[in-house]
Design an enzyme around this catalytic site. Structure first.
Site, PDB file in Angstrom:
ATOM      1  N   SER A   1       0.916  -1.072   4.672  1.00  0.00           N
ATOM      2  CA  SER A   1      -0.106  -0.606   5.616  1.00  0.00           C
ATOM      3  C   SER A   1      -0.259  -1.656   6.698  1.00  0.00           C
ATOM      4  O   SER A   1      -0.157  -2.864   6.420  1.00  0.00           O
ATOM      5  CB  SER A   1      -1.444  -0.426   4.898  1.00  0.00           C
TER       6      SER A   1
ATOM      7  N   TYR B   1      -7.623  -4.675  -1.098  1.00  0.00           N
ATOM      8  CA  TYR B   1      -6.590  -3.760  -0.598  1.00  0.00           C
ATOM      9  C   TYR B   1      -5.747  -4.368   0.527  1.00  0.00           C
ATOM     10  O   TYR B   1      -4.516  -4.375   0.445  1.00  0.00           O
ATOM     11  CB  TYR B   1      -7.238  -2.454  -0.116  1.00  0.00           C
TER      12      TYR B   1
END
Ligand SMILES: NC(=O)c1ccc[n+]([C@@H]2O[C@H](COP(=O)([O-])OP(=O)(O)OC[C@H]3O[C@@H](n4cnc5c(N)ncnc54)[C@H](OP(=O)(O)O)[C@@H]3O)[C@@H](O)[C@H]2O)c1
Length: 243
Positions: A142, A166
């Site tokens: 990401s 994350y």
């Protein structure tokens, strides 16, 4: 050995992973639907088969050593090799994730899935990938893991919320991706990281603005690279993402 290209997509029962499986299947490939839940896996395989995809279920929890070993054995028995591995499965660990308040257990859980899970699956599948004429590994990362973008957008929302489990798990994954590239340089395995953009899935409570099909596109592109394609890079639809 099968004539068809054989792919395995982890976390393929829903979201972007499902659409990657559907897109690779539409190319006529045989696609292993890696998923940890029996019912969700069966439902995804049935849906893909109904759409004409040569899909097969692969029970796969990326945090489970024995399960991952069994998944590699299943693919070995079925196809004798693996051409493409898409490491797509991931979790956020839940929000908010402010560094000053986080429960360290959440960081461990996220890293276990998003980073160590990728290493576990990749290493189990590597002997099968080495038998392919054109092996590819795609790690779903990401852009929130981009240190360049994080440091350029402090205080802005464009790089996602503050998320100490994350976002760094994707930075860690990017670094791990490069370690594989270094060790496996000189082989024909092309290994790249991908960012799907901000996609409406369970991962973000469907707040994303792109469709899962749009999110799948960059992984499909990297899964279908020609033999002289790039390796050790990080891409989104618009082009390279800075590390
Ligand atoms: N959505 C976005 O905006 C976005 C943005 C950037 C990057 N990404 C990345 O894109 C990838 C796909 O995300 P998504 O948005 O499609 O999320 P999603 O809809 O939540 O799907 C995640 C998938 O991973 C699976 N999974 C989670 N933990 C697992 C484990 N231990 N073993 C096996 N499978 C596991 C889930 O299975 P269950 O159904 O069993 O939970 C599910 O199939 C992820 O790597 C994510 O980080 C997404």
């Amino acid at each position: 050995m099968s004539e068809r290209t054989i792919a395995l997509v982890t976390g393929a029962n829903k979201g972007i992973g499902y659409e990657i499986a559907a897109s690779l299947g539409a190319l006529g490939w045989s696609v292993g639907v890696g998923a940890r839940d029996d019912q969700r896996r069966r439902a995804a395989v049935e849906k893909l088969r109904a759409a004409g995809v040569d899909a097969f279920g692969v029970p796969l929890d990326v945090t489970d050593d024995a399960g991952v070993t069994a998944a590699a054995q299943l693919i070995e028995d079925r196809a004798g090799r693996l051409d493409v591995l898409v490491n797509n499965a991931a979790i956020t660990g839940g929000m908010p994730q402010e560094p000053t308040r986080v429960d360290p257990a959440i960081i461990r859980t996220v890293v276990e899935t998003n980073v160590i899970g990728v290493i576990r699956v990749t290493n189990a599948m590597l002997p099968l990938l080495r038998r392919s004429a054109s092996p590819r590994i795609v790690n779903m990362s990401s852009s929130v893991g981009s240190l360049t973008r994080q440091s350029a957008t402090v205080g802005e929302q464009s790089i996602g919320p503050v998320a100490v489990a994350y976002a760094p798990s994707k930075t860690f994954l990017n670094a791990v991706t490069l370690q594989y590239v270094r060790e496996l340089s000189g082989t024909n395995i092309l290994i790249n990281a991908a960012c799907p953009g901000y996609v409406a899935t369970d991962l973000n409570g469907f707040r994303g603005v792109r469709t899962p099909e749009q999110g799948a596109a960059i992984a499909v592109k990297l899964a279908t690279l020609p033999d002289d394609g790039p390796t050790g890079r990080f891409f989104e639809d618009a082009g390279p993402v800075p590390w």
